[in-house]
Design a protein around this motif. Structure first.
Motif, mmCIF file in Angstrom:
data_model
loop_
_atom_site.group_PDB
_atom_site.id
_atom_site.type_symbol
_atom_site.label_atom_id
_atom_site.label_comp_id
_atom_site.label_asym_id
_atom_site.label_seq_id
_atom_site.Cartn_x
_atom_site.Cartn_y
_atom_site.Cartn_z
ATOM 1 N N ILE A 85 0.684 -1.123 0.087
ATOM 2 C CA ILE A 85 0.210 0.123 0.006
ATOM 3 C C ILE A 85 0.598 1.399 0.193
ATOM 4 O O ILE A 85 1.621 1.220 0.779
ATOM 5 N N ARG A 86 0.883 2.259 -0.721
ATOM 6 C CA ARG A 86 1.920 3.033 -1.455
ATOM 7 C C ARG A 86 0.849 4.812 -1.216
ATOM 8 O O ARG A 86 1.026 5.153 -2.721
ATOM 9 N N TRP A 87 0.555 4.993 -0.046
ATOM 10 C CA TRP A 87 -0.015 6.120 0.062
ATOM 11 C C TRP A 87 1.003 7.335 -0.163
ATOM 12 O O TRP A 87 0.576 9.069 -0.340
ATOM 13 N N SER A 88 2.583 7.013 -0.383
ATOM 14 C CA SER A 88 3.051 7.906 -0.858
ATOM 15 C C SER A 88 2.826 9.124 -2.355
ATOM 16 O O SER A 88 3.301 10.090 -2.813
ATOM 17 N N ASP A 89 1.788 7.708 -3.136
ATOM 18 C CA ASP A 89 1.839 8.767 -3.967
ATOM 19 C C ASP A 89 0.559 9.638 -4.052
ATOM 20 O O ASP A 89 0.280 10.306 -5.115
ATOM 21 N N PHE A 90 0.012 9.295 -3.370
ATOM 22 C CA PHE A 90 -1.191 10.751 -2.747
ATOM 23 C C PHE A 90 -0.471 12.137 -2.021
ATOM 24 O O PHE A 90 -0.929 12.526 -1.883
ATOM 25 N N GLY A 91 0.480 12.063 -1.999
ATOM 26 C CA GLY A 91 1.780 12.516 -1.231
ATOM 27 C C GLY A 91 1.896 12.757 0.406
ATOM 28 O O GLY A 91 1.938 14.188 0.824
ATOM 29 N N PHE A 92 1.878 11.790 0.258
ATOM 30 C CA PHE A 92 1.981 11.758 2.026
ATOM 31 C C PHE A 92 3.281 10.285 2.309
ATOM 32 O O PHE A 92 3.106 9.022 2.856
ATOM 33 N N PRO A 93 4.476 10.819 1.665
ATOM 34 C CA PRO A 93 5.397 9.886 2.103
ATOM 35 C C PRO A 93 6.185 9.277 3.575
ATOM 36 O O PRO A 93 5.078 9.861 4.598
ATOM 37 N N GLY A 94 6.386 7.214 3.473
ATOM 38 C CA GLY A 94 6.471 6.775 4.517
ATOM 39 C C GLY A 94 4.709 6.237 4.819
ATOM 40 O O GLY A 94 4.651 5.625 5.880
ATOM 41 N N ARG A 95 3.826 6.289 5.028
ATOM 42 C CA ARG A 95 2.571 5.956 4.604
ATOM 43 C C ARG A 95 2.785 5.149 4.040
ATOM 44 O O ARG A 95 2.216 5.041 2.922
ATOM 45 N N SER A 96 1.633 3.652 4.954
ATOM 46 C CA SER A 96 2.146 2.209 4.047
ATOM 47 C C SER A 96 0.541 1.744 5.066
ATOM 48 O O SER A 96 0.263 2.362 4.850
ATOM 49 N N GLY A 97 0.684 0.008 4.380
ATOM 50 C CA GLY A 97 -0.302 -0.380 4.748
ATOM 51 C C GLY A 97 -0.177 -0.515 6.820
ATOM 52 O O GLY A 97 -0.977 -0.636 7.184
ATOM 53 N N LYS A 98 1.176 -0.080 6.944
ATOM 54 C CA LYS A 98 1.831 0.186 8.738
ATOM 55 C C LYS A 98 0.322 1.011 9.233
ATOM 56 O O LYS A 98 -0.071 1.781 10.500
ATOM 57 N N GLU A 99 0.168 1.699 8.744
ATOM 58 C CA GLU A 99 -0.848 3.263 9.077
ATOM 59 C C GLU A 99 -2.042 3.011 8.128
ATOM 60 O O GLU A 99 -3.219 4.141 8.025
ATOM 61 N N SER A 100 -3.019 2.170 7.958
ATOM 62 C CA SER A 100 -3.998 1.022 7.393
ATOM 63 C C SER A 100 -5.153 0.483 8.189
ATOM 64 O O SER A 100 -4.789 0.091 8.569
ATOM 65 N N THR A 101 -6.192 0.612 7.660
ATOM 66 C CA THR A 101 -7.125 -0.852 7.832
ATOM 67 C C THR A 101 -7.308 -0.923 7.074
ATOM 68 O O THR A 101 -7.886 -0.852 5.956
ATOM 69 N N LEU A 102 -8.243 -2.641 7.473
ATOM 70 C CA LEU A 102 -8.833 -3.436 6.650
ATOM 71 C C LEU A 102 -10.190 -3.684 6.685
ATOM 72 O O LEU A 102 -10.707 -4.108 7.905
ATOM 73 N N TRP A 103 -10.821 -4.172 6.196
ATOM 74 C CA TRP A 103 -12.179 -3.535 5.904
ATOM 75 C C TRP A 103 -12.764 -5.088 4.996
ATOM 76 O O TRP A 103 -12.539 -5.203 4.081
ATOM 77 N N ILE A 104 -13.862 -6.341 5.786
ATOM 78 C CA ILE A 104 -13.522 -7.456 4.639
ATOM 79 C C ILE A 104 -15.249 -8.268 4.834
ATOM 80 O O ILE A 104 -16.133 -7.544 6.216
ATOM 81 N N GLY A 105 -16.141 -7.661 3.906
ATOM 82 C CA GLY A 105 -17.328 -7.584 4.734
ATOM 83 C C GLY A 105 -18.549 -8.607 3.232
ATOM 84 O O GLY A 105 -17.809 -8.989 2.164
#
Length: 471
Positions: free
Chosen positions: A138-158
């Motif tokens: 997961i590469r939120w750096s593409d959205f301008g938030f360097p260093g933010r990855s899956g470690k700062e994300s949550t998963l939803w399965i339903g």
């Protein structure tokens, strides 16, 4: 291609994105309405995170699922009204397919045709703690938030029908990546009494005046939910997977102070009225009331964090001011060599000198909506009845902006995004039973609390408290 001018030419086979990280961050931090980013995550490994793949990666690890009835009620199905089981994703997939093995598993008491299951709000850093390399999918750096990855994300399965009641998020803005199916959604500390899938218009008559905003969100697209927009989402595909990350904002620090004040008031007054009935008035995501001492600690920590942020902000502004003075001195020398006028360079200098707010306002008028950034527009009034939209539409995502009161419906992945700015009254104030016209012989504790925790009152108290602490 918008926002891509400053980038180097792409290498053969390299994914070309419509916006640079800098441009994307600018959009995220300035846009005040929901929008959908397209063609931004085509090279993300996380796009392969369907439920079957995740089941193999988790390799028998159990996670908690929330189960609710698929029947439509007038009252929202809050977390406290749901059942919970711990199961593997393999067991969840077998149950959703109706396999006989489920007759003796954790889902054995829950018939698929009657129940939905939702593994919501799963911190990726926790469930994959033994596989940290997966965070980089997961590469939120593409959205301008360097260093933010899956470690700062949550998963939803339903499964089909999985949902979270209409709510707004207290902090930050929200980026949601759709991976499989129509997404389930995140929870928050502020919930609405309205079941947007089947609104009780006798109890909440003003809800019929809302205007829906609808958009279809497909897998691989990313939804931006701005700060304080109300939203409701219901999974409409057999299996859904989504990933989200909350982006911190400066305004969050004051919001935490306001939340701490609200918690102290509600806990103190309601506990004094009826100490043993906390389950009646607690937030749907909480199991018991916290003590006055703990609430006071939370308030002091929130105030400390606010001033820490303020101090850091002042330091940044001082550095920026120093740089700006040098730029203005240089610009002044340049202007002596030319006549005063609105030359292109001169206009740019003036815009910069007005400060960030003017720069932000100007940029807001130049949001590059188009095929790569889909604007969410109002649905025609004749088709925007929330009862019809929520019940008859394929998906039931609702967005509602707190400031100005926007309701909206979000249909994801085909998921629809909805919001409106017609309703000036917050959902929790729409209850006709508690309106001034209702026949009441005496004021209740709730009447007092409704006034005390009014957002305007809480905001004023927070400012007075912060001013007192500053002195």
């Amino acid at each position: 291609m918008a926002g891509a001018e400053s980038r180097r030419p792409p290498a053969p086979g390299e994914d070309v994105k419509p916006f640079t990280p800098e441009k994307t961050r600018e959009i995220v931090m300035s846009l005040q309405q929901p929008a959908v980013f397209c063609n931004m995550v085509g090279d993300w490994p996380a796009l392969h995170w369907n439920a079957k793949y995740l089941s193999a990666v988790l390799d028998g690890k159990t996670i908690q699922f929330r189960l609710g009835l698929k029947t439509v009620d007038l009252v929202p199905q809050f977390e406290t009204r749901c059942n919970y089981v711990k199961a593997t994703l393999e067991e969840f997939l077998a149950w959703s397919c109706g396999q006989p093995s489920c007759l003796s598993g954790p889902f054995s008491c829950y018939e698929y045709s009657k129940y939905w299951a939702y593994a919501d709000y799963k911190y990726i850093a926790r469930i994959f703690e033994d596989k940290p390399e997966i965070f980089q999918d997961i590469r939120w750096s593409d959205f301008g938030f360097p260093g933010r990855s899956g470690k700062e994300s949550t998963l939803w399965i339903g499964s089909e029908g999985a949902n979270t009641p209409c709510h707004l998020d207290s902090y930050g803005c929200n980026l949601v990546l759709q991976v499989q199916g129509r997404i389930p959604y995140e929870e928050s500390s502020i919930f609405s009494k309205v079941n947007v899938a089947n609104p009780d218009l006798k109890r909440f008559p003003e809800f019929r005046n809302t205007t829906a905003h609808v958009v279809t969100l497909s897998p691989g697209q990313v939804l931006l939910v701005p700060r304080h927009w109300w939203h409701y989402v219901e999974s409409i595909d057999p299996i859904t997977v989504s990933i989200n990350s909350w982006i911190e904002l400066d305004a969050d620090h004051e919001a935490r102070v306001e939340e701490a004040i609200t918690r102290m008031l509600v806990c103190a007054i309601k506990s004094a009225e009826n100490p043993g009935a906390g389950d009646v008035w607690l937030n749907p995501t909480e199991v018991e009331a916290t003590s006055h001492e703990i609430n006071l600690q939370y308030l002091n920590k929130a105030v400390s964090a606010y001033f820490k942020c303020q101090k850091a902000s002042v330091s940044e502004q001082a550095c920026s001011s120093s740089t700006g003075t040098e730029q203005r001195t240089s610009a002044s020398r340049k202007r002596k060599k030319r006549e005063v006028g609105c030359e292109p360079e001169g206009c740019r200098l003036l815009t910069h000198e007005f400060g960030f707010s003017s720069f932000k306002a100007e940029k807001l008028q130049k949001i590059p909506f188009g095929p790569h950034l889909i604007q969410v527009l109002p649905q025609p009034q004749e088709t925007s009845s929330m009862g019809a939209v929520a019940v008859e539409s394929d998906s039931r995502d609702l967005l509602h902006e707190n400031e100005g009161g926007h309701f909206g419906k979000l249909h994801c992945t085909r998921k629809q995004l909805v919001m409106s700015n017609d309703c000036e009254t917050p959902a929790h104030q729409m209850d006709s039973d508690s309106s001034p016209n209702a026949s009441q012989t005496a004021l209740s504790t709730n009447d007092l609390l409704d006034c005390l925790v009014n957002p305007h009152v809480i905001n004023l108290v927070a400012r007075l408290l912060l001013e007192r602490t500053r002195v």
